[in-house]
Design a protein around this motif. Structure first.
Motif, PDB file in Angstrom:
ATOM      1  N   PHE A   1     -15.886 -18.795  14.301  1.00  0.00           N
ATOM      2  CA  PHE A   1     -16.291 -19.318  13.033  1.00  0.00           C
ATOM      3  C   PHE A   1     -15.795 -20.968  13.067  1.00  0.00           C
ATOM      4  CE2 PHE A   1     -15.523 -15.056  11.673  1.00  0.00           C
ATOM      5  CZ  PHE A   1     -16.522 -14.843  11.055  1.00  0.00           C
TER       6      PHE A   1
ATOM      7  N   THR B   1     -22.465 -18.553   6.133  1.00  0.00           N
ATOM      8  CA  THR B   1     -22.427 -19.228   7.454  1.00  0.00           C
ATOM      9  C   THR B   1     -23.601 -19.455   7.858  1.00  0.00           C
ATOM     10  OG1 THR B   1     -22.507 -16.929   8.693  1.00  0.00           O
ATOM     11  CG2 THR B   1     -20.414 -17.989   7.884  1.00  0.00           C
TER      12      THR B   1
ATOM     13  N   LEU C   1     -11.383 -18.500   3.843  1.00  0.00           N
ATOM     14  CA  LEU C   1     -11.377 -17.953   5.239  1.00  0.00           C
ATOM     15  C   LEU C   1     -10.265 -18.278   6.176  1.00  0.00           C
ATOM     16  CD1 LEU C   1     -13.204 -16.442   7.471  1.00  0.00           C
ATOM     17  CD2 LEU C   1     -14.039 -18.726   8.178  1.00  0.00           C
TER      18      LEU C   1
ATOM     19  N   HIS D   1     -20.509 -11.405   3.078  1.00  0.00           N
ATOM     20  CA  HIS D   1     -21.039 -12.385   4.154  1.00  0.00           C
ATOM     21  C   HIS D   1     -22.656 -12.827   3.973  1.00  0.00           C
ATOM     22  CE1 HIS D   1     -21.939 -13.785   8.617  1.00  0.00           C
ATOM     23  NE2 HIS D   1     -21.654 -14.721   7.817  1.00  0.00           N
TER      24      HIS D   1
ATOM     25  N   ASN E   1     -11.521 -12.819  16.901  1.00  0.00           N
ATOM     26  CA  ASN E   1     -12.487 -13.759  16.683  1.00  0.00           C
ATOM     27  C   ASN E   1     -11.650 -15.299  16.253  1.00  0.00           C
ATOM     28  OD1 ASN E   1     -14.461 -11.907  17.100  1.00  0.00           O
ATOM     29  ND2 ASN E   1     -14.799 -11.708  14.837  1.00  0.00           N
TER      30      ASN E   1
ATOM     31  N   LEU F   1     -18.563 -15.621   2.024  1.00  0.00           N
ATOM     32  CA  LEU F   1     -18.614 -16.355   2.708  1.00  0.00           C
ATOM     33  C   LEU F   1     -20.079 -16.665   3.327  1.00  0.00           C
ATOM     34  CD1 LEU F   1     -17.071 -17.763   5.318  1.00  0.00           C
ATOM     35  CD2 LEU F   1     -17.274 -15.340   6.609  1.00  0.00           C
TER      36      LEU F   1
ATOM     37  N   ASP G   1     -13.578  -6.469   9.882  1.00  0.00           N
ATOM     38  CA  ASP G   1     -14.667  -6.781  10.478  1.00  0.00           C
ATOM     39  C   ASP G   1     -15.054  -8.337  10.645  1.00  0.00           C
ATOM     40  OD1 ASP G   1     -15.536  -4.280  10.437  1.00  0.00           O
ATOM     41  OD2 ASP G   1     -16.510  -4.334   8.296  1.00  0.00           O
ATOM     42  N   VAL G   2     -14.385  -8.933   9.724  1.00  0.00           N
ATOM     43  CA  VAL G   2     -14.753 -10.585   9.921  1.00  0.00           C
ATOM     44  C   VAL G   2     -14.044 -10.904  10.992  1.00  0.00           C
ATOM     45  CG1 VAL G   2     -14.217 -12.775   8.968  1.00  0.00           C
ATOM     46  CG2 VAL G   2     -15.017 -10.830   7.414  1.00  0.00           C
TER      47      VAL G   2
ATOM     48  N   ILE H   1     -12.275  -7.264   5.864  1.00  0.00           N
ATOM     49  CA  ILE H   1     -11.712  -8.461   6.643  1.00  0.00           C
ATOM     50  C   ILE H   1     -11.288  -8.165   7.913  1.00  0.00           C
ATOM     51  CG2 ILE H   1      -9.342  -9.738   6.611  1.00  0.00           C
ATOM     52  CD1 ILE H   1     -11.279 -10.311   4.196  1.00  0.00           C
TER      53      ILE H   1
ATOM     54  N   HIS I   1     -12.991  -6.591   0.675  1.00  0.00           N
ATOM     55  CA  HIS I   1     -14.331  -6.882   1.633  1.00  0.00           C
ATOM     56  C   HIS I   1     -14.565  -8.321   1.014  1.00  0.00           C
ATOM     57  CE1 HIS I   1     -15.511  -2.301   2.538  1.00  0.00           C
ATOM     58  NE2 HIS I   1     -14.419  -2.624   2.892  1.00  0.00           N
TER      59      HIS I   1
ATOM     60  N   LEU J   1     -18.443  -7.012   4.455  1.00  0.00           N
ATOM     61  CA  LEU J   1     -17.657  -6.701   5.599  1.00  0.00           C
ATOM     62  C   LEU J   1     -16.147  -6.721   5.087  1.00  0.00           C
ATOM     63  CD1 LEU J   1     -18.805  -9.729   7.975  1.00  0.00           C
ATOM     64  CD2 LEU J   1     -19.491  -7.178   8.065  1.00  0.00           C
TER      65      LEU J   1
END
Length: 677
Positions: A24, A65, A82, A162, A98, A63, A14-15, A12, A159, A10
């Motif tokens: 998050f 999750t 993050l 994830h 987000n 990252l 996109d995140v 940044i 990038h 992804l």
């Protein structure tokens, strides 16, 4: 990428903006946000370097999750990075759709939501400090005209990988697997396996692994580690095998199992992290390392390759992002066991030099009356197990100040060029008089040929990539001959400004070297002499500083505190409009109005008048952490302000104005130039 794996690459953007209403969530079991200026600056610098090199894609890490459903992802690993990325986007004034939230942490959530407005009674100070350090790092590294391009690069070309743990995975089992392996196979473990794979003899493999594992623990003297005693003299002070090779070293204990392949490493039991021995040697050997193991490996590799045919030191990058790449290049050139052996021998030798000839920071906090920087060698005959490197106290103090000056100037562990030069010198010559002279000459070389040469400085007066090696390494040697000896007040002002217009920037090293010169002036004129205030020699000393006598204790107790990371405007920017007819924005943004002090002091008193700062920082009750520990230059500035107030030279509110700033800059630069000549 395998579609069956829960991995996504992804950007940044996109995140933080890729899907609407993604949240998050930092779970309660995760530690609070803890990144400080070093880590934040390193991340911003890494992205800037990638942008400058025009890399299509720059991978910034991973990252991990856990999908909780309802577009909520619990952050298992990567929350520090993050959160920092979130703060960077906020500092760049970017919209972030987000959400980043903290479970059961009201203050953290309120602070994140209100950035950049922080209410004193309801804020997470770590996040506030993180945001301020982000702003500082961006201001120091990213040029104004390229801010927009940098922002676009960060959003689209940087990038992150994830890893999404699916909802049907048992999280407890996942944690067990992650903890048992230390989250992931480290790069240095891969290097270890690759090098050991070149060794055919089992005894060599065992010896290699024993040395590697002892060297990998960076917070203790190598001589104190179990299994190392055969490599050092009986008192453990000196390395036995100078001028020898890996094959000359005695074999390690075969009773300990060692691993040699990546498969073995992955399946190997994880070290407990406890000391191998719990005796007095181990307890007294602890300190805070100035470099981590991966970046230390790069320094040893560069030392090992110096002089190799075709090796170009300027192209070698002291950054652990390049760890595997740099070792792969070396192995490709010298693919047999000889390189693995040569590197391992140098690893042990250079680690000994690092521990015994370079400063380290004790595990104590910085204090006004105690220097936490120590330059001591391991000696089992001593009751304390360590002893000052030099028996000459003057020489000892000088080496401590110079080494800690370099360390505080270049704290980022990926950019310790100075440490490479120091260890490369010691690799060839350990004579203390020569070493002390080398450190002094290295500091002068930095100032003359890099910081006083605009060709090596970028738009904000920070040294360009490769500037240090291009200037200092000549024909495979460290060359400290000054090629740019012309130095003057005018030349300094042309580069860093004199208040006639706002400075483009003044690097931390310049401030640190200024304070070293002030300390050295005291050390060579007054140290060791019990002179009263009315003594002519003492009066002359303070006259050259441009202020009245404020005592000698500040000089006696001075050291380079690691807290001195914040640029202080002694005359604050917030007051310029009040006295616009007497002082302006350009005049307060110059060397004469600046000092480096602790970030905690700066953030608490950024809007105070010079006189208010004086009363606060020099509070005789000692309730306030003394700023004198941070900067001798700042102490001189405050005394000038005190003199103007006490002797009623200026009216109230005008105790520190541009005339003082200009005169102070001239006097400081005269001392700086006198020390350099």
């Amino acid at each position: 990428m395998d579609k069956n794996l829960p991995l996504k690459e992804l950007s940044i953007n996109d995140v933080f903006n890729g899907n609407d209403n993604v949240k998050f969530e930092i779970p309660i079991y995760q530690r609070n946000y803890a990144w400080e200026k070093d880590e934040i600056t390193a991340l911003v610098r890494d992205v800037w370097d990638a942008y400058e090199k025009d890399k299509d894609t720059y991978f910034i890490g991973t990252l991990v999750t856990y999908d909780k459903g309802d577009n909520t992802f619990e952050v298992i690993d990567g929350q520090q990075r993050l959160t920092t990325l979130f703060l960077i986007l906020k500092a760049l004034k970017q919209d972030v759709r987000n959400k980043l939230t903290y479970r059961a942490r009201r203050r953290s959530n309120e602070t994140i939501e209100k950035i950049p407005i922080f209410k004193h009674d309801s804020r997470d100070n770590a996040i506030r400090s993180g945001y301020e350090n982000v702003v500082l790092a961006i201001g120091e590294i990213v040029t104004e005209e390229k801010m927009h391009l940098f922002t676009n690069y960060l959003l689209n070309n940087v990038h992150i990988i994830h890893y999404g743990v699916p909802k049907d995975v048992d999280l407890n089992h996942y944690f067990e697997v992650m903890n048992s392996r230390g989250e992931q196979l480290e790069k240095h473990e891969i290097i270890k396996a690759k090098l050991m794979d070149k060794l055919d003899d089992e005894n060599d493999k065992i010896k290699f692994a024993a040395i590697w594992e002892a060297c990998s623990e960076m917070n203790t003297y190598i001589q104190s580690k179990e299994g190392m005693k055969d490599y050092f003299e009986d008192n453990m002070k000196a390395f036995k095998y100078y001028g020898d090779s890996f094959d000359d070293l005695p074999n390690a204990d075969k009773s300990e199992s060692r691993t040699s392949t990546l498969k073995d490493l992955i399946n190997a039991p994880v070290p407990t992290g406890k000391d191998s021995d719990n005796n007095i040697d181990s307890k007294n050997s602890k300190f805070q390392p100035i470099i981590d193991f991966p970046n230390f490996l790069l320094i040893v590799l560069k030392i090992t390759r110096m002089g190799d045919s075709g090796f170009i030191p300027n192209d070698f990058i002291l950054d652990d992002k390049e760890l595997i790449n740099e070792f792969d290049k070396a192995i490709e050139i010298e693919s047999d066991s000889a390189f693995a052996k040569r590197f391992c021998f140098n690893l042990l030798l250079v680690r000994y030099l690092l521990d015994n000839y370079v400063v380290h920071h004790t595990n104590e906090e910085d204090a006004y009356d105690h220097n936490p920087w120590q330059l001591r060698y391991w000696n089992k005959e001593e009751k304390a197990r360590t002893k000052n490197l030099s028996n000459d106290q003057t020489q000892q103090d000088k080496m401590v100040q110079l080494l800690s000056m370099f360390e505080v100037s270049f704290t980022a562990r990926q950019r310790k060029n100075y440490l490479f030069y120091v260890l490369f010198h010691l690799f060839r010559n350990r004579d203390l008089e020569s070493y002390c002279n080398f450190l002094e000459d290295l500091a002068k070389k930095y100032f003359y040929d890099i910081y006083m040469d605009s060709e090596y400085l970028n738009e904000i007066n920070t040294p360009k990539p490769g500037a240090f090696d291009l200037t200092i390494i000549k024909e495979g040697c460290v060359d400290l001959y000054i090629s740019n000896p012309d130095i003057s007040l005018d030349k300094f002002n042309r580069i860093y400004g004199d208040g006639s217009k706002k400075t483009k920037g003044i690097p931390l090293f310049v401030f640190n070297y200024m304070d070293y010169c002030l300390w050295y002036k005291y050390a060579t004129t007054l140290a060791g002499e019990e002179l009263k205030k009315d003594d002519s020699k003492r009066r002359a000393f303070f006259d050259e500083l441009g202020c009245s006598d404020f005592g000698l204790d500040v000089f006696k107790q001075f050291y380079f505190s690691r807290t001195r990371r914040s640029l202080e405007h002694y005359y604050p920017q917030a007051l310029v409009k009040k006295y616009l007819d007497a002082i302006n924005e350009d005049q307060i943004n110059c060397f004469g109005n600046f000092a480096m002090i602790g970030s905690d002091a700066n953030s608490s008193g950024s809007d105070w008048t010079p006189k208010a700062k004086l009363d606060h920082y020099l509070d005789p009750s000692m309730k306030i952490r003394r700023v004198g520990v941070a900067s001798l230059k700042f102490r001189v500035m405050m005394q000038i302000c005190q003199d103007n107030y006490e002797y009623k030279i200026r009216q109230v509110g005008l105790e520190w104005m541009f005339n003082d700033i200009k005169k102070h800059q001239e006097l400081m630069l005269k001392i700086l130039i006198d020390q350099l000549v």
